[in-house]
Design a protein around this motif. Structure first.
Motif, PDB file in Angstrom:
ATOM      1  N   ASN A  86       0.879  -1.173   0.000  1.00  0.00           N
ATOM      2  CA  ASN A  86       0.000   0.000   0.000  1.00  0.00           C
ATOM      3  C   ASN A  86       0.912   1.218   0.000  1.00  0.00           C
ATOM      4  OD1 ASN A  86      -2.687  -1.271   0.308  1.00  0.00           O
ATOM      5  ND2 ASN A  86      -1.822  -1.984   2.243  1.00  0.00           N
ATOM      6  N   ALA A  87       0.746   2.073  -0.988  1.00  0.00           N
ATOM      7  CA  ALA A  87       1.714   3.149  -1.235  1.00  0.00           C
ATOM      8  C   ALA A  87       1.532   4.312  -0.262  1.00  0.00           C
ATOM      9  CB  ALA A  87       1.593   3.628  -2.670  1.00  0.00           C
ATOM     10  N   ILE A  88       1.657   4.016   1.041  1.00  0.00           N
ATOM     11  CA  ILE A  88       1.472   5.025   2.080  1.00  0.00           C
ATOM     12  C   ILE A  88       2.826   5.424   2.650  1.00  0.00           C
ATOM     13  CG2 ILE A  88       0.440   5.525   4.329  1.00  0.00           C
ATOM     14  CD1 ILE A  88      -1.602   5.251   2.125  1.00  0.00           C
ATOM     15  N   GLY A  89       3.061   6.719   2.766  1.00  0.00           N
ATOM     16  CA  GLY A  89       4.273   7.236   3.382  1.00  0.00           C
ATOM     17  C   GLY A  89       3.935   8.076   4.594  1.00  0.00           C
ATOM     18  N   MET A  90       4.938   8.385   5.402  1.00  0.00           N
ATOM     19  CA  MET A  90       4.735   9.219   6.579  1.00  0.00           C
ATOM     20  C   MET A  90       5.964  10.091   6.796  1.00  0.00           C
ATOM     21  SD  MET A  90       5.054   6.173   9.429  1.00  0.00           S
ATOM     22  CE  MET A  90       5.238   7.246  10.839  1.00  0.00           C
ATOM     23  N   SER A  91       5.735  11.328   7.172  1.00  0.00           N
ATOM     24  CA  SER A  91       6.825  12.271   7.426  1.00  0.00           C
ATOM     25  C   SER A  91       6.486  13.115   8.650  1.00  0.00           C
ATOM     26  CB  SER A  91       7.035  13.201   6.224  1.00  0.00           C
ATOM     27  OG  SER A  91       7.533  12.493   5.110  1.00  0.00           O
ATOM     28  N   ALA A  92       7.458  13.254   9.548  1.00  0.00           N
ATOM     29  CA  ALA A  92       7.312  14.166  10.674  1.00  0.00           C
ATOM     30  C   ALA A  92       7.866  15.523  10.237  1.00  0.00           C
ATOM     31  CB  ALA A  92       8.068  13.648  11.891  1.00  0.00           C
ATOM     32  N   VAL A  93       7.035  16.558  10.259  1.00  0.00           N
ATOM     33  CA  VAL A  93       7.420  17.873   9.748  1.00  0.00           C
ATOM     34  C   VAL A  93       7.171  18.945  10.804  1.00  0.00           C
ATOM     35  CG1 VAL A  93       6.952  17.193   7.363  1.00  0.00           C
ATOM     36  CG2 VAL A  93       5.139  18.267   8.718  1.00  0.00           C
ATOM     37  N   LYS A  94       7.789  20.086  10.601  1.00  0.00           N
ATOM     38  CA  LYS A  94       7.612  21.201  11.527  1.00  0.00           C
ATOM     39  C   LYS A  94       6.295  21.909  11.243  1.00  0.00           C
ATOM     40  CE  LYS A  94      10.083  25.077  13.609  1.00  0.00           C
ATOM     41  NZ  LYS A  94      11.323  25.884  13.611  1.00  0.00           N
ATOM     42  N   ASN A  95       5.561  22.227  12.295  1.00  0.00           N
ATOM     43  CA  ASN A  95       4.298  22.939  12.168  1.00  0.00           C
ATOM     44  C   ASN A  95       4.569  24.441  12.171  1.00  0.00           C
ATOM     45  OD1 ASN A  95       1.675  23.879  12.277  1.00  0.00           O
ATOM     46  ND2 ASN A  95       1.306  23.223  14.381  1.00  0.00           N
ATOM     47  N   LEU A  96       4.295  25.103  11.048  1.00  0.00           N
ATOM     48  CA  LEU A  96       4.557  26.544  10.917  1.00  0.00           C
ATOM     49  C   LEU A  96       3.274  27.367  10.990  1.00  0.00           C
ATOM     50  CD1 LEU A  96       7.225  26.390   8.057  1.00  0.00           C
ATOM     51  CD2 LEU A  96       7.603  26.537  10.531  1.00  0.00           C
ATOM     52  N   GLY A  97       2.173  26.716  11.365  1.00  0.00           N
ATOM     53  CA  GLY A  97       0.926  27.449  11.543  1.00  0.00           C
ATOM     54  C   GLY A  97      -0.056  27.247  10.413  1.00  0.00           C
ATOM     55  N   TYR A  98      -1.299  27.602  10.673  1.00  0.00           N
ATOM     56  CA  TYR A  98      -2.331  27.462   9.639  1.00  0.00           C
ATOM     57  C   TYR A  98      -3.036  28.800   9.419  1.00  0.00           C
ATOM     58  CZ  TYR A  98      -5.805  27.230  13.440  1.00  0.00           C
ATOM     59  OH  TYR A  98      -6.592  27.519  14.530  1.00  0.00           O
ATOM     60  N   GLN A  99      -3.697  28.877   8.287  1.00  0.00           N
ATOM     61  CA  GLN A  99      -4.374  30.123   7.932  1.00  0.00           C
ATOM     62  C   GLN A  99      -5.588  29.795   7.075  1.00  0.00           C
ATOM     63  OE1 GLN A  99      -2.162  32.681   5.301  1.00  0.00           O
ATOM     64  NE2 GLN A  99      -3.277  34.515   5.921  1.00  0.00           N
ATOM     65  N   TYR A 100      -6.690  30.457   7.372  1.00  0.00           N
ATOM     66  CA  TYR A 100      -7.877  30.353   6.512  1.00  0.00           C
ATOM     67  C   TYR A 100      -7.842  31.508   5.527  1.00  0.00           C
ATOM     68  CZ  TYR A 100     -12.660  29.860   4.886  1.00  0.00           C
ATOM     69  OH  TYR A 100     -13.770  29.689   4.092  1.00  0.00           O
ATOM     70  N   GLN A 101      -7.782  31.182   4.246  1.00  0.00           N
ATOM     71  CA  GLN A 101      -7.669  32.209   3.215  1.00  0.00           C
ATOM     72  C   GLN A 101      -9.072  32.583   2.728  1.00  0.00           C
ATOM     73  OE1 GLN A 101      -5.026  30.387   0.353  1.00  0.00           O
ATOM     74  NE2 GLN A 101      -3.212  30.795   1.600  1.00  0.00           N
ATOM     75  N   ASP A 102      -9.563  33.715   3.210  1.00  0.00           N
ATOM     76  CA  ASP A 102     -10.938  34.137   2.903  1.00  0.00           C
ATOM     77  C   ASP A 102     -11.188  34.300   1.413  1.00  0.00           C
ATOM     78  OD1 ASP A 102     -11.896  34.276   5.572  1.00  0.00           O
ATOM     79  OD2 ASP A 102     -10.777  36.146   5.846  1.00  0.00           O
ATOM     80  N   GLN A 103     -10.156  34.793   0.693  1.00  0.00           N
ATOM     81  CA  GLN A 103     -10.376  35.126  -0.715  1.00  0.00           C
ATOM     82  C   GLN A 103     -10.763  33.912  -1.560  1.00  0.00           C
ATOM     83  OE1 GLN A 103      -7.570  35.290   0.915  1.00  0.00           O
ATOM     84  NE2 GLN A 103      -5.806  34.587  -0.261  1.00  0.00           N
ATOM     85  N   ASP A 104     -10.226  32.725  -1.206  1.00  0.00           N
ATOM     86  CA  ASP A 104     -10.587  31.537  -1.987  1.00  0.00           C
ATOM     87  C   ASP A 104     -11.157  30.417  -1.123  1.00  0.00           C
ATOM     88  OD1 ASP A 104      -8.300  30.852  -0.666  1.00  0.00           O
ATOM     89  OD2 ASP A 104      -7.041  30.664  -2.451  1.00  0.00           O
ATOM     90  N   GLY A 105     -11.395  30.694   0.162  1.00  0.00           N
ATOM     91  CA  GLY A 105     -12.032  29.712   1.028  1.00  0.00           C
ATOM     92  C   GLY A 105     -11.191  28.491   1.308  1.00  0.00           C
TER      93      GLY A 105
END
Length: 240
Positions: A95-114
């Motif tokens: 099953n072609a599943i991968g996993m990566s531990a990455v740094k969380n740099l924050g999230y943002q809701y972009q109103d202009q395109d939802g």
């Protein structure tokens, strides 16, 4: 079992060649997980900012159709010795599943395109890779100091010197506004020596090219030095 992507990653890596073989080897590699419309409710990321790192589970979409074999040839063993597929992180899996531990740099809701976008760092993912799940990295459970890494116990990479030609230096100056960290990014990628494992120990006069962002970067190895020959912008629609 039915799995659907929850999003796709926007990555500076536009081709498999030159992607580091594990996450966090190139800290300068930053990208964005853009969640699909079904998951743009900001309640789905509530408290996410409290975790410094995330697990991304993803689908090896460009290699899945090639199938799998019981044994693989890991680059860490020179690409010539075989180990069991379950003793490797090869993309060629049942099953072609991968996993990566990455740094969380924050999230943002972009109103202009939802769109709901999660910024991540230290990525090792191809642009457009489908993300199938996101989980918080838990240090008490996920960091095991007593663990053994088998044939991949040591951090890869060599202390290669990276030089830039006059043409490449000129391009770096011209691209500073668009890509302020480009020099460090190129150096970090090349210090991983992206060449096929079997070529690393040979005399190699071949000129290589890799695509980062919308840039075609040409380079060549001379003993323990990599010379960046040219940096040119491309017209690749995968950036769009």
């Amino acid at each position: 079992i039915q799995i659907q992507p929850i999003g796709h990653i926007h990555s500076p890596y536009k081709q498999k060649f030159a992607i580091p073989r594990q996450a966090n080897l190139v800290a300068e590699a930053q990208g964005e997980v853009v969640l699909v419309d079904s998951f743009t409710d900001t309640n789905s990321v509530r408290e996410l900012e409290n975790f410094s790192h995330l697990w991304l589970l993803f689908y090896f979409h460009e290699t899945a159709a090639q199938g799998w074999t019981p044994t693989v040839q890991p680059p860490r063993l020179g690409g010539k010795e075989r180990v069991g597929v379950f003793a490797s992180r090869s993309p060629f899996r049942p099953n072609a599943i991968g996993m990566s531990a990455v740094k969380n740099l924050g999230y943002q809701y972009q109103d202009q395109d939802g769109k709901l976008v999660i910024r991540v760092g230290g990525i090792d993912l191809l642009h457009g890779t489908p993300i199938v799940d996101i989980k918080p990295y838990l240090p008490y459970a996920d960091c095991l100091p007593e663990a053994s890494g088998g044939f991949a116990s040591e951090v890869p990479g060599q202390p290669l010197k990276i030089d830039f030609s006059a043409q490449a230096e000129s391009s770096l100056q011209r691209l500073t506004a668009q890509h302020p960290e480009l020099r460090n990014f190129v150096i970090a990628v090349l210090q991983q020596d992206p060449r096929p494992a079997w070529r690393v120990k040979e005399i190699d006069n071949k000129q290589y090219g890799m695509t980062l962002y919308d840039l075609n970067i040409k380079w060549q190895v001379d003993a323990d030095t990599i010379q960046v020959i040219q940096i040119e912008q491309t017209t690749d629609d995968r950036e769009k």
